[in-house]
Design an enzyme around this catalytic site. Sequence first.
Site, PDB file in Angstrom:
ATOM      1  N   CYS A 138       0.999  -1.067  -0.112  1.00 24.71           N
ATOM      2  CA  CYS A 138      -0.095   0.114   0.010  1.00 24.71           C
ATOM      3  C   CYS A 138       1.123   1.258  -0.014  1.00 24.71           C
ATOM      4  O   CYS A 138       1.696   1.393   0.890  1.00 24.71           O
ATOM      5  CB  CYS A 138      -0.838  -0.137   1.227  1.00 24.71           C
TER       6      CYS A 138
ATOM      7  N   CYS B  43       0.279   3.458   3.201  1.00 17.83           N
ATOM      8  CA  CYS B  43       1.122   2.939   4.349  1.00 17.83           C
ATOM      9  C   CYS B  43       2.573   2.991   4.330  1.00 17.83           C
ATOM     10  O   CYS B  43       3.224   3.370   5.199  1.00 17.83           O
ATOM     11  CB  CYS B  43       0.672   1.390   4.621  1.00 17.83           C
TER      12      CYS B  43
ATOM     13  N   ASP C  37      -0.218  16.337  -2.260  1.00 17.93           N
ATOM     14  CA  ASP C  37      -0.469  15.352  -3.408  1.00 17.93           C
ATOM     15  C   ASP C  37       0.527  15.555  -4.485  1.00 17.93           C
ATOM     16  O   ASP C  37       1.130  16.755  -4.721  1.00 17.93           O
ATOM     17  CB  ASP C  37      -1.558  15.592  -3.925  1.00 17.93           C
TER      18      ASP C  37
ATOM     19  N   ASN D 127     -12.689   9.616  -2.787  1.00 15.58           N
ATOM     20  CA  ASN D 127     -13.288   8.753  -3.805  1.00 15.58           C
ATOM     21  C   ASN D 127     -13.305   7.464  -3.156  1.00 15.58           C
ATOM     22  O   ASN D 127     -12.896   7.031  -2.313  1.00 15.58           O
ATOM     23  CB  ASN D 127     -12.437   8.784  -4.714  1.00 15.58           C
TER      24      ASN D 127
ATOM     25  N   HIS E 241      -6.350   3.188   0.216  1.00 15.36           N
ATOM     26  CA  HIS E 241      -6.078   3.393   1.794  1.00 15.36           C
ATOM     27  C   HIS E 241      -6.959   4.728   1.778  1.00 15.36           C
ATOM     28  O   HIS E 241      -6.639   5.716   0.991  1.00 15.36           O
ATOM     29  CB  HIS E 241      -4.681   3.724   1.858  1.00 15.36           C
TER      30      HIS E 241
ATOM     31  N   HIS F 115      -8.403   8.122   2.051  1.00 15.17           N
ATOM     32  CA  HIS F 115      -7.884   9.300   2.227  1.00 15.17           C
ATOM     33  C   HIS F 115      -8.822  10.441   1.723  1.00 15.17           C
ATOM     34  O   HIS F 115      -9.877  10.338   1.065  1.00 15.17           O
ATOM     35  CB  HIS F 115      -6.546   9.199   1.190  1.00 15.17           C
TER      36      HIS F 115
ATOM     37  N   HIS G 271      -8.845  14.179   0.260  1.00 15.31           N
ATOM     38  CA  HIS G 271      -8.254  15.486  -0.492  1.00 15.31           C
ATOM     39  C   HIS G 271      -8.804  16.547  -0.156  1.00 15.31           C
ATOM     40  O   HIS G 271      -9.726  17.107   0.037  1.00 15.31           O
ATOM     41  CB  HIS G 271      -8.893  15.292  -2.289  1.00 15.31           C
TER      42      HIS G 271
END
Length: 112
Positions: A3, A6, A29, A85, A96, A98, A100
């Site tokens: 991942c 991770c 990002d 998303n 994983h 998240h 934004h």
Amino acid sequence: MDCIFCAIIAGEIPSTKVWEDEYCYAFKDIAPLAKEHTVIVPKAHIESADKIYAGNSVYVAKIFEAIPKIAAALDLGDGYRVITNIGENGCQSVKHLHFHLLGGEKLPEKIV
Ligand code: 5GP
Ligand code: ZN
């Protein structure tokens, strides 16, 4: 486990840290979609917002407690957008959870 996020949390993949606490890690990002684009992830591997339940929802609560502090640190007082998303139709590319955090400019028209 394979991942990317991770590995970023563990420091195995470099990232530009924006914020960190016991529950979450936030970083720039790599392919920003706004002047300010930060990704906020829980420090536990949760696949997506579709996998939240009573046993792990503390991570979501703590992330949303951190968001105003992260936004303030990024000088986003004029507003911002938070997006997550989920799955195939949601176009989630990293599995994983998240969020934004987008801002730093007037954002494009929203879809909701
Ligand atoms: P998703 O499409 O899953 O909602 O969002 C994943 C986000 O992670 C994308 O905006 C993508 O640019 C970002 N991303 C993917 N890999 C990396 C990486 O190795 N480093 C950083 N900083 N961002 C990444
Ligand atoms: Zn993970």
